[in-house]
Design a protein around this motif. Sequence first.
Motif, PDB file in Angstrom:
ATOM      1  N   HIS A  21      -0.237  -1.875  11.336  1.00  0.00           N
ATOM      2  CA  HIS A  21       1.200  -1.602  11.469  1.00  0.00           C
ATOM      3  C   HIS A  21       1.653  -1.706  12.921  1.00  0.00           C
ATOM      4  CE1 HIS A  21       4.989   0.854  10.901  1.00  0.00           C
ATOM      5  NE2 HIS A  21       5.015   0.080   9.832  1.00  0.00           N
ATOM      6  N   ASP A  67      -0.235  -3.998   3.771  1.00  0.00           N
ATOM      7  CA  ASP A  67       0.417  -3.088   2.841  1.00  0.00           C
ATOM      8  C   ASP A  67       1.375  -3.853   1.928  1.00  0.00           C
ATOM      9  OD1 ASP A  67       2.053  -3.728   4.942  1.00  0.00           O
ATOM     10  OD2 ASP A  67       2.874  -1.718   5.214  1.00  0.00           O
ATOM     11  N   LYS A  79      -2.414   3.516   7.993  1.00  0.00           N
ATOM     12  CA  LYS A  79      -1.986   2.440   8.880  1.00  0.00           C
ATOM     13  C   LYS A  79      -2.547   2.584  10.287  1.00  0.00           C
ATOM     14  CE  LYS A  79       2.237   1.783   6.237  1.00  0.00           C
ATOM     15  NZ  LYS A  79       3.706   1.924   6.200  1.00  0.00           N
TER      16      LYS A  79
END
Length: 403
Positions: A291, A260, A144
């Motif tokens: 993220h 994700d 991430k």
Amino acid sequence: MTVKWTSGNQLELLENGEEFFPAVFEAIRNAQRSIVLETFILFQDKVGNALQEVLIDAGRRGVSIDVTVDGYGSADLEPSFIEAMTSVGIRVHVFDPRPRRLGMRTNLFRRLHRKIVVVDGELAFVGGINFSADHLGDFGPTAKQDYAISIRGPLVDEIVRFEAEVLAPVRTQFSWRKLRWRRRGEAQVEGDTRAALIVRDNGRHKNDIELYYRIGLRAARHDIVLANAYFFPGYRFLRDLRNAAKRGVRVRLILQGEPDMPAARFVATMLYDYLLSGGVEIYEYCERPLHGKVAAVDGVWSTVGSSNLDPLSLALNLEANVMIYDREFSTLLQKRLERLIDDHCRLMERQPRPRRKIQRVFVGVFVFHFLRRFPAWAGWLPQRKAELKSVPASADETYDGKP
């Protein structure tokens, strides 16, 4: 907790686990009095094990330690993992621990999503990075992209006060002063950054993070660069973005291109036509899952924290962001985000003919009505007090995932 702006802070931007984890672990190794750590996710992987090791070492040398995890995000911790910490005096707390039903987690709403670390009341970390190996580049294609900050200065006092309020129900005779400590003769930190801790809870601060975001958007004169992993904000937020673009502000959004969770990109794309038609530029980050939860405005105002711009973060979860007024820091963050745009993003273009299929029109109408009314609807969802459950310290009473 009331919002208090402080001046004289020193902030450092930390990008991804490669910068964040070494800084946090080093701070814990140097801790002499207290450590407070909150995280949504703590996994038993190489990062979680390394964190456990440095915490245990600190506990053995007498440092007072409180670790709080979320009962949903950290549901799979083994009792032995937790017992290794409680056996050296570390106090482990779980937010909303609830048993599984038919193998599924039941504590779906109002999660503890904050990521905060405070060491000796002198150094704090706030951001979006969990304690898990998927925040390191060597995790692979699904590693991430994320951000956090380290903080020294008066803002740490405010974070300490906040954590004292959070821990008060499980720490009798506990106050912020017990977390605040300066070595005798130690010089005060002198910085030039003005900043504030902004939290979102289910009490008096339900809309604070969204409100301060919108203040930043409305004040913009030249540039807005916003990167957010889960983008599905309220109608007023979307309107502020369009209005900024219409008055000549260059508005750039960095959203997930390799998510994700595929559903995250799908719902975000429902908003593309509306934003693109108003002059907003949308870039999808395609190197790996995004993220981050950050933004920079005019190279002056910026924010780093845990809050996504989706219904969960804006109307349900417990979140924490730092709002920052500092030209040097905000310019640095903007340059880091522009590097993502230049090297790893694809520009989304407006369709030459608007997509007018019946199902898309129907979905679009539903999306906008949902966005407009979700904060009110959220009040109907299961609502429990923001209570922590402390894990028993004895070996025969280890945490089993039940309250």
